[in-house]
Write a protein that holds these residues in place. Structure first.
Motif, short mmCIF file in Angstrom:
data_model
loop_
_atom_site.label_atom_id
_atom_site.label_comp_id
_atom_site.label_asym_id
_atom_site.label_seq_id
_atom_site.Cartn_x
_atom_site.Cartn_y
_atom_site.Cartn_z
N UNK A 165 31.57 17.73 43.43
CA UNK A 165 32.38 18.91 43.75
C UNK A 165 32.89 19.58 42.47
N UNK A 166 32.81 20.92 42.43
CA UNK A 166 33.28 21.69 41.28
C UNK A 166 34.42 22.59 41.74
N UNK A 167 35.53 22.51 41.02
CA UNK A 167 36.68 23.36 41.32
C UNK A 167 36.51 24.72 40.66
N UNK A 168 37.07 25.74 41.30
CA UNK A 168 36.96 27.07 40.72
C UNK A 168 37.98 28.04 41.28
N UNK A 169 38.12 29.14 40.57
CA UNK A 169 39.00 30.23 40.96
C UNK A 169 38.14 31.49 41.03
N UNK A 170 38.16 32.17 42.17
CA UNK A 170 37.30 33.32 42.41
C UNK A 170 38.15 34.59 42.44
N UNK A 171 37.78 35.56 41.60
CA UNK A 171 38.46 36.85 41.53
C UNK A 171 37.52 37.92 42.10
N UNK A 172 38.08 38.90 42.80
CA UNK A 172 37.25 40.00 43.27
C UNK A 172 38.07 41.30 43.29
N UNK B 298 43.82 37.04 32.28
CA UNK B 298 43.93 38.44 31.85
C UNK B 298 42.54 39.04 31.64
N UNK B 299 41.66 38.30 31.02
CA UNK B 299 40.31 38.80 30.79
C UNK B 299 39.54 38.88 32.10
N UNK B 300 39.60 37.82 32.91
CA UNK B 300 38.76 37.73 34.09
C UNK B 300 39.22 38.68 35.20
N UNK B 301 40.52 38.88 35.33
CA UNK B 301 40.99 39.85 36.33
C UNK B 301 40.60 41.26 35.92
N UNK B 302 40.54 41.52 34.61
CA UNK B 302 40.09 42.83 34.13
C UNK B 302 38.62 43.04 34.49
N UNK B 303 37.80 42.01 34.35
CA UNK B 303 36.41 42.12 34.76
C UNK B 303 36.30 42.39 36.26
N UNK B 304 37.12 41.69 37.04
CA UNK B 304 37.08 41.90 38.48
C UNK B 304 37.39 43.35 38.82
N UNK B 305 38.39 43.92 38.19
CA UNK B 305 38.77 45.30 38.49
C UNK B 305 37.75 46.30 37.96
N UNK B 306 36.80 45.82 37.18
CA UNK B 306 35.71 46.68 36.74
C UNK B 306 34.44 46.47 37.56
N UNK B 307 34.55 45.75 38.68
CA UNK B 307 33.43 45.71 39.61
C UNK B 307 32.62 44.44 39.63
N UNK B 308 33.24 43.29 39.34
CA UNK B 308 32.51 42.02 39.34
C UNK B 308 33.27 41.00 40.17
N UNK C 190 38.02 50.28 37.47
CA UNK C 190 37.47 51.07 38.57
C UNK C 190 38.18 50.82 39.89
N UNK C 191 38.86 49.69 40.00
CA UNK C 191 39.49 49.31 41.26
C UNK C 191 41.00 49.14 41.06
N UNK C 192 41.80 49.60 42.03
CA UNK C 192 43.26 49.55 41.84
C UNK C 192 43.84 48.14 41.98
N UNK C 193 43.14 47.26 42.66
CA UNK C 193 43.70 45.93 42.93
C UNK C 193 42.63 44.85 42.74
N UNK C 194 43.12 43.64 42.60
CA UNK C 194 42.23 42.49 42.58
C UNK C 194 42.94 41.32 43.25
N UNK C 195 42.15 40.41 43.76
CA UNK C 195 42.68 39.22 44.43
C UNK C 195 41.95 37.99 43.93
N UNK C 196 42.53 36.83 44.19
CA UNK C 196 41.85 35.59 43.83
C UNK C 196 42.15 34.53 44.88
N UNK C 197 41.24 33.57 44.96
CA UNK C 197 41.42 32.39 45.78
C UNK C 197 40.79 31.20 45.05
#
Length: 664
Positions: free
Chosen positions: A182-189, A222-232, A162-169
């Protein structure tokens, strides 16, 4: 030139073949784009294709033949690939030329052709480009297969975004006060503007992903960036360091990071309270634990979360070695559960054939069986019963094939690309159904649709599915096979060699299921059927139990008994089903016309120090027979359901049964 001549009758034959394929194509909503695959050698000419889906769903395939400027160009179209030599050149005809189109090339040496195809066409068309050189010799292009998948009920969930781009931090949170460091993580949107500084859109659910042992939180990009581009908004966290890496420790890390996102993230005000827990391997089981902990201990949450779904990819069960309690997910903890598992998983592999069983083996089959309820779900409901669940058993899939680092060995017999397509397709479809409320995506779990890329790759997969409302006729949880769950009689004829009801792992030590069920074995020439009586009673708040006219299907789970001599290795089983109703007998419905009962795939795996062991499984799949296929049945007065084990070629066999019910 005679090899390229297309007579009017040949052109009509092509049109007739297209029309026949159109008539047989399923009706659906969204046209899938054609997939162009080159084959055979080129003889100096180029050929390419691009499929454009028009507003009415039809195809406009643009084909380009590339040769010399201002030269004659030819496009041949057919329904079969061929390989015919064109002496004295080394060129070959590679597409059966049922239709021929001519056009001159332009100044760049390109000639364009447009092939219109109806939205519902399903099948392959083969194309080849050609030209004449100065000596009038024919030179040709490679062949090009245009595979039209037809239509799907939705956009392909394995590919559509649904979205043309995604980013992560990378963000590390220490929520504080919960005992979790402390918990480490990678956030995609996702991003509609393709500007990182704009952050995510408003109103997005949050997905928390937990990896498994020996994996890292950036192994599933690959899986998680696909979820991000679908609105999560997706958080992949490092887990396994808390409480000795137990399920509870991992789950508490996930909850702590979830809280940190809502407490500290700069865009927290754009998040909803909707949450999904997803995990792989040990993380897949801990995802279930996280949902349970939030339900049992609401004080753990930064705010009241609504856990919409839990997805477990090849999860352990009980920690894989009994070190953790086994989870029992229900509707108070989450609204939906999805399990993904491969038949060639060398890590979470279950119990080898021939082992002495003391309990059900530990795989996602068992988690699925224990999730929710096996009882009827209609009328007055308890919140715990309100869980929808599905499972996808992927033949040929492995354990680490779902990671970005999948290699040839990890890819099993289906390959790395197919692993990714399966994971993206089914995970996205489940979230669109359960979280976004897009009911069309339910079809990927009820057996009526397969994600396009998975379908084109011919991946064999078998689903279990449990929705509501449903009216259970027999779930085999009561003692004694001759009385069903509703208190009606169960009868069997002399042609049934044996019929037994018990824990399935007691009946068949090769089954991966953690539930009671029925094993039916049949052979010989006597009549072979089993019948279930539906008593004349009322369902509280609903109406007569025999009135199933508000339901769509007769559903049940069935699987072959692995290595039973009555089954033929490599061959599907089959049977017929018939209803006896107030208007008499219905027509027979053959199960094989609506689904497969496959012979279990053999999985031989080397285990030190024991050598090669067989981990084949007597796994059940859900069959859903449309009630309108039972011609002549009075669906307001269904009195008996009969299974007939007499289909030619299947007059002996052994199967496991469970979850006999009317459903939607």
């Amino acid at each position: 030139m005679h090899a390229f001549t297309a007579s009017p009758s040949r052109s009509l034959a092509l049109a007739a073949a297209f029309a026949a394929a159109l008539a047989a194509a399923p009706r659906a909503q969204v046209t899938d784009p054609a997939v162009a695959t080159p084959y055979g050698p080129s003889c100096g000419i180029g050929l390419s294709a691009v499929d454009t889906i028009l507003g009415d769903g039809s195809h406009a395939v643009g084909l380009t033949v590339s040769t010399l400027p201002n030269a004659p160009a030819l496009l041949a179209l057919g329904l079969q690939p061929v390989d015919v030599a064109l002496p004295p050149t080394l060129c070959h005809v590679l597409a059966d030329p049922l239709l021929l189109w001519f056009a001159p090339t332009d100044g760049t040496g390109s000639a364009s052709f447009t092939l219109p195809m109806a939205a519902t066409f399903q099948g392959s068309v083969f194309a080849q480009g050609a030209t004449l050189d100065a000596s009038l010799a024919i030179t040709t292009s490679h062949g090009l297969e245009l595979e039209f998948p037809g239509q799907s009920p939705t956009h392909d969930p394995a590919a559509h975004v649904d979205y043309p781009c995604w980013f992560y931090q990378y963000w590390n949170w220490n929520y504080g006060g919960d005992g979790v460091p402390l918990v480490q993580g990678k956030v995609y949107w996702p991003s509609a503007t393709c500007q990182s500084a704009d952050g995510p859109p408003d109103g997005l659910p949050l997905v928390v992903f937990l990896h498994g042992n020996g994996m890292a939180y950036d192994d599933h990009d690959e899986i998680l960036s696909h979820l991000a581009r679908n609105g999560y908004v997706v958080c992949s966290i490092a887990n396994g360091a808390h409480l000795g890496g137990s399920n509870e420790g991992r789950a508490r890390e996930a909850i702590s990071y979830l809280n940190g996102m809502h407490a500290f993230w700069g865009y927290a005000d754009r998040l909803t309270s909707d949450v999904v827990f997803v995990g792989h391997s040990r993380g897949g089981e801990a995802a279930v634990t996280a949902a349970r902990l939030l339900a049992e201990q609401p004080a753990l949450a930064h705010l009241p979360y609504d856990v919409e779904a839990v997805v477990s990819i090849a999860p352990t069960d009980g920690g894989g070695d009994g070190s953790d309690p086994k989870e029992n997910l229900d509707g108070t903890m989450a609204r939906g559960f999805l399990g993904l598992y491969g038949s060639r998983d060398p890590d979470v592999r279950g119990t080898p054939v021939g082992a002495v069983m003391a309990a059900a083996e530990n795989t996602v089959f068992a988690i699925y069986d224990r999730a929710g309820t096996e009882g009827s779900v209609e009328g007055l409901l308890s919140p715990a019963a309100n869980l929808k669940k599905a499972m996808v058993f992927v033949h040929g899939a492995t354990h680490r094939g779902f990671l970005d680092g999948c290699n040839v060995l990890d890819g099993g017999t289906i390959g790395c690309t197919a692993h990714g397509d399966v994971a993206r397709g089914y995970l996205t479809a489940f979230l669109r159904w359960q979280v976004a409320g897009e009911d069309a995506y339910r079809s990927y779990f009820d057996g009526t649709a397969v994600p396009t890329r998975v379908r084109l790759a011919d991946v064999e997969l078998f689903r279990q599915f449990s929705d509501h409302p449903r009216r259970v006729l027999d779930n085999f949880e009561q003692n004694g096979w001759n009385v069903n769950t509703r208190g009606g009689a169960v009868v069997a004829t002399a042609g049934i060699s044996s019929i037994d009801e018990d824990d399935l792992w007691q009946l068949d030590p090769n089954t991966p299921h953690d539930t009671r069920g029925l094993r039916v074995r049949w052979s010989g020439g006597l009549p072979k059927y089993v019948g279930w009586n539906l008593p004349a009673a009322n369902v509280f708040g609903v109406g007569p139990a025999r009135d199933v006219s508000s339901y769509d299907v007769l559903s049940f789970r069935i699987g072959q008994d692995y290595l039973d001599a009555l089954n033929t290795p490599g061959q599907d089983q089959d049977l017929r089903v018939r209803l006896f109703t107030g208007s008499g007998w219905s027509s027979y419905v053959t199960v094989g016309d609506h689904g497969r009962v496959p012979y279990p795939p053999t999985f031989l795996h080397f285990v030190q120090p024991f050598g090669v062991q067989d981990f084949g499984k007597s796994a059940m799949t859900t069959i859903r027979l449309p009630l309108d296929a039972f011609a002549g049945a009075d669906l307001t007065d269904v009195q008996w359901v009969y299974f007939y084990f007499d289909v030619p070629g299947h007059t002996q066999g052994s199967v496991l049964l469970d979850s006999l019910e009317f459903s939607r």
